[in-house]
Scaffold this active site. Structure first.
Site, PDB file in Angstrom:
ATOM      1  N   HIS A  43    -139.288 -62.666 -82.436  1.00  0.00           N
ATOM      2  CA  HIS A  43    -139.006 -61.227 -82.378  1.00  0.00           C
ATOM      3  C   HIS A  43    -137.543 -60.937 -82.675  1.00  0.00           C
ATOM      4  O   HIS A  43    -137.012 -59.906 -82.265  1.00  0.00           O
ATOM      5  CB  HIS A  43    -139.398 -60.662 -81.013  1.00  0.00           C
ATOM      6  CG  HIS A  43    -140.880 -60.626 -80.798  1.00  0.00           C
ATOM      7  ND1 HIS A  43    -141.462 -60.575 -79.555  1.00  0.00           N
ATOM      8  CD2 HIS A  43    -141.912 -60.645 -81.679  1.00  0.00           C
ATOM      9  CE1 HIS A  43    -142.778 -60.563 -79.680  1.00  0.00           C
ATOM     10  NE2 HIS A  43    -143.077 -60.622 -80.953  1.00  0.00           N
ATOM     11  N   ASP A  89    -132.799 -62.304 -76.570  1.00  0.00           N
ATOM     12  CA  ASP A  89    -131.544 -62.358 -75.823  1.00  0.00           C
ATOM     13  C   ASP A  89    -130.571 -63.448 -76.278  1.00  0.00           C
ATOM     14  O   ASP A  89    -129.473 -63.577 -75.724  1.00  0.00           O
ATOM     15  CB  ASP A  89    -131.838 -62.527 -74.320  1.00  0.00           C
ATOM     16  CG  ASP A  89    -132.723 -63.750 -74.033  1.00  0.00           C
ATOM     17  OD1 ASP A  89    -132.690 -64.732 -74.814  1.00  0.00           O
ATOM     18  OD2 ASP A  89    -133.453 -63.721 -73.019  1.00  0.00           O
TER      19      ASP A  89
HETATM   20  P1  NAD Z   1    -143.819 -60.422 -70.228  1.00  0.00           P
HETATM   21  O1  NAD Z   1    -142.859 -59.571 -69.485  1.00  0.00           O
HETATM   22  O2  NAD Z   1    -145.043 -59.777 -70.778  1.00  0.00           O
HETATM   23  O3  NAD Z   1    -144.308 -61.651 -69.315  1.00  0.00           O
HETATM   24  C1  NAD Z   1    -143.394 -62.468 -68.617  1.00  0.00           C
HETATM   25  C2  NAD Z   1    -144.194 -63.521 -67.877  1.00  0.00           C
HETATM   26  O4  NAD Z   1    -143.292 -64.444 -67.286  1.00  0.00           O
HETATM   27  C3  NAD Z   1    -145.054 -62.947 -66.746  1.00  0.00           C
HETATM   28  O5  NAD Z   1    -146.309 -63.597 -66.781  1.00  0.00           O
HETATM   29  C4  NAD Z   1    -144.266 -63.302 -65.467  1.00  0.00           C
HETATM   30  O6  NAD Z   1    -145.102 -63.505 -64.370  1.00  0.00           O
HETATM   31  C5  NAD Z   1    -143.608 -64.581 -65.910  1.00  0.00           C
HETATM   32  N1  NAD Z   1    -142.324 -64.876 -65.231  1.00  0.00           N
HETATM   33  C6  NAD Z   1    -141.345 -64.024 -64.859  1.00  0.00           C
HETATM   34  N2  NAD Z   1    -140.292 -64.700 -64.340  1.00  0.00           N
HETATM   35  C7  NAD Z   1    -140.627 -66.016 -64.377  1.00  0.00           C
HETATM   36  C8  NAD Z   1    -139.970 -67.220 -63.992  1.00  0.00           C
HETATM   37  N3  NAD Z   1    -138.740 -67.214 -63.468  1.00  0.00           N
HETATM   38  N4  NAD Z   1    -140.607 -68.391 -64.193  1.00  0.00           N
HETATM   39  C9  NAD Z   1    -141.863 -68.421 -64.726  1.00  0.00           C
HETATM   40  N5  NAD Z   1    -142.533 -67.329 -65.103  1.00  0.00           N
HETATM   41  C10 NAD Z   1    -141.923 -66.137 -64.950  1.00  0.00           C
HETATM   42  O7  NAD Z   1    -143.001 -61.154 -71.355  1.00  0.00           O
HETATM   43  P2  NAD Z   1    -143.458 -61.707 -72.767  1.00  0.00           P
HETATM   44  O8  NAD Z   1    -144.784 -62.355 -72.669  1.00  0.00           O
HETATM   45  O9  NAD Z   1    -142.310 -62.497 -73.302  1.00  0.00           O
HETATM   46  O10 NAD Z   1    -143.641 -60.398 -73.649  1.00  0.00           O
HETATM   47  C11 NAD Z   1    -142.659 -59.382 -73.604  1.00  0.00           C
HETATM   48  C12 NAD Z   1    -142.104 -58.982 -74.952  1.00  0.00           C
HETATM   49  O11 NAD Z   1    -140.905 -58.268 -74.715  1.00  0.00           O
HETATM   50  C13 NAD Z   1    -141.704 -60.148 -75.792  1.00  0.00           C
HETATM   51  O12 NAD Z   1    -142.229 -59.903 -77.012  1.00  0.00           O
HETATM   52  C14 NAD Z   1    -140.178 -60.138 -75.859  1.00  0.00           C
HETATM   53  O13 NAD Z   1    -139.755 -60.020 -77.207  1.00  0.00           O
HETATM   54  C15 NAD Z   1    -139.740 -58.849 -75.208  1.00  0.00           C
HETATM   55  N6  NAD Z   1    -138.803 -59.061 -74.069  1.00  0.00           N
HETATM   56  C16 NAD Z   1    -137.747 -59.908 -74.239  1.00  0.00           C
HETATM   57  C17 NAD Z   1    -136.876 -60.140 -73.211  1.00  0.00           C
HETATM   58  C18 NAD Z   1    -135.725 -61.089 -73.433  1.00  0.00           C
HETATM   59  O14 NAD Z   1    -135.300 -61.273 -74.571  1.00  0.00           O
HETATM   60  N7  NAD Z   1    -135.209 -61.732 -72.389  1.00  0.00           N
HETATM   61  C19 NAD Z   1    -137.068 -59.499 -71.975  1.00  0.00           C
HETATM   62  C20 NAD Z   1    -138.153 -58.611 -71.825  1.00  0.00           C
HETATM   63  C21 NAD Z   1    -139.009 -58.416 -72.906  1.00  0.00           C
END
Ligand code: NAD
Ligand code: ZN
Length: 281
Positions: free
Chosen positions: A125, A110
């Site tokens: 990524h 993002d």
């Molecule tokens: P994930 O969705 O698998 O896990 C997110 C984790 O963060 C969860 O354990 C959740 O409980 C926790 N979480 C959510 N909100 C939170 C907060 N405010 N404070 C603390 N913890 C919080 O995400 P991941 O492990 O990054 O894997 C997902 C994949 O998808 C990544 O490889 C990423 O590239 C991609 N992705 C990216 C985005 C982005 O760029 N913002 C968004 C979604 C997915």
């Protein structure tokens, strides 16, 4: 909680080379859904997950169609252009500016760490704000290509001005290899850090999830005097691993992290940065 925040601040102040690893959780407070949290994209729509897994295969099979679809529909995460960083991103900038955090490695696509002002950033990524040539790996700002014109003139996909290779979004699709430069530098960082602050990742996406495990395996040798006065060598962990996450993760459960500070990154990271500031006064 207060105690753990104080402990993290002390560990950060004592570290010689701290790095941060981040995931989708650090951006949920900016309004971007994660994948696996309770309101995650996959949690709500498992069919989207199955389709996304074919992402890179579909791009390679028909890059023109992939681009046409991409330009016609907002991505899985919505329009990221107008989204702003939150207090968690800014706290990591503050810790970098105070010389403590040497590098941020993010899984997020993002571009919010970049917008917040993190200088040494590895986007594991990739980033949806950039494009990348799949042949030579060169990256471009999105506005270096007039994608709407290419669509209108049926000239998609864009081609690399250097090698004429096909250009895709820099965001790494499922099934796509991690670009060699960030993969290599991230391994180096995991190999040399003495503190890893892991923020908002479920740590189930590989190979990223290997980075804490690689760090955990590292041991250094410390000389120790035994009861008889003879010195012996003891192997100790080379790294302190701290998690800040809404829920426990496999890293918590398998003992890869030393401790978890459970809660929101947008609240805990600023509290840690403030505690570090107090300790250094
Ligand atoms: P994930 O969705 O698998 O896990 C997110 C984790 O963060 C969860 O354990 C959740 O409980 C926790 N979480 C959510 N909100 C939170 C907060 N405010 N404070 C603390 N913890 C919080 O995400 P991941 O492990 O990054 O894997 C997902 C994949 O998808 C990544 O490889 C990423 O590239 C991609 N992705 C990216 C985005 C982005 O760029 N913002 C968004 C979604 C997915
Ligand atoms: Zn190229």
């Amino acid at each position: 909680m207060e105690q753990l925040i104080g402990r993290a601040a002390r560990d950060l102040v004592d570290a010689q080379y701290a790095i941060a690893l981040t995931g989708a959780g650090i951006s949920t407070e900016s309004g971007i859904p994660d994948f696996r949290g309770p309101s995650g994209v996959w949690t709500k729509n498992p069919e989207a997950e199955r389709r996304a897994y074919l992402g890179y295969q579909r791009f390679m099979a028909d890059p023109k169609k992939w681009w046409e679809e991409r330009l016609a529909n907002p991505g899985l995460l919505g329009d990221l252009g107008a989204v702003m960083p939150n207090a968690g991103h800014y706290a990591l900038v503050e810790l970098e500016q105070s010389g403590i955090i040497k590098c941020v490695i993010t899984q997020n696509v993002d571009a919010l760490h970049e917008k917040a002002g993190t200088k040494r950033l590895l986007e594991y990524h990739g980033s949806t704000a950039k494009l990348r040539c799949v042949a030579c790996g060169l990256r471009f700002r999105r506005d270096e290509f007039d994608l709407s014109r290419l669509l209108e003139e049926k000239q998609l996909p864009p081609h690399c001005p250097t090698c004429r290779g096909v250009v895709k979004s820099d965001g790494v699709s499922f099934g796509e290899p991690i670009p060699g430069d960030v993969a290599h530098q991230s391994l180096e960082e995991a190999g040399k850090c003495d503190l890893m602050l892991i923020c908002g990742t479920s740590a189930v996406v590989y190979p990223f999830a290997n980075l804490p495990r690689i760090a955990r395996e590292r041991r250094t040798e410390m000389a120790r005097k035994t009861g008889t006065g003879i010195s012996a060598v003891r192997k100790v962990a080379a790294v302190t691993i701290i998690e800040v996450n809404a829920d426990p993760t496999p890293l918590t459960e398998e003992g890869v992290s030393d401790y978890l500070i459970q809660g929101k990154t947008g609240e805990i990271l600023p509290a840690i940065a403030a505690a570090v500031k107090r300790l250094r006064k």
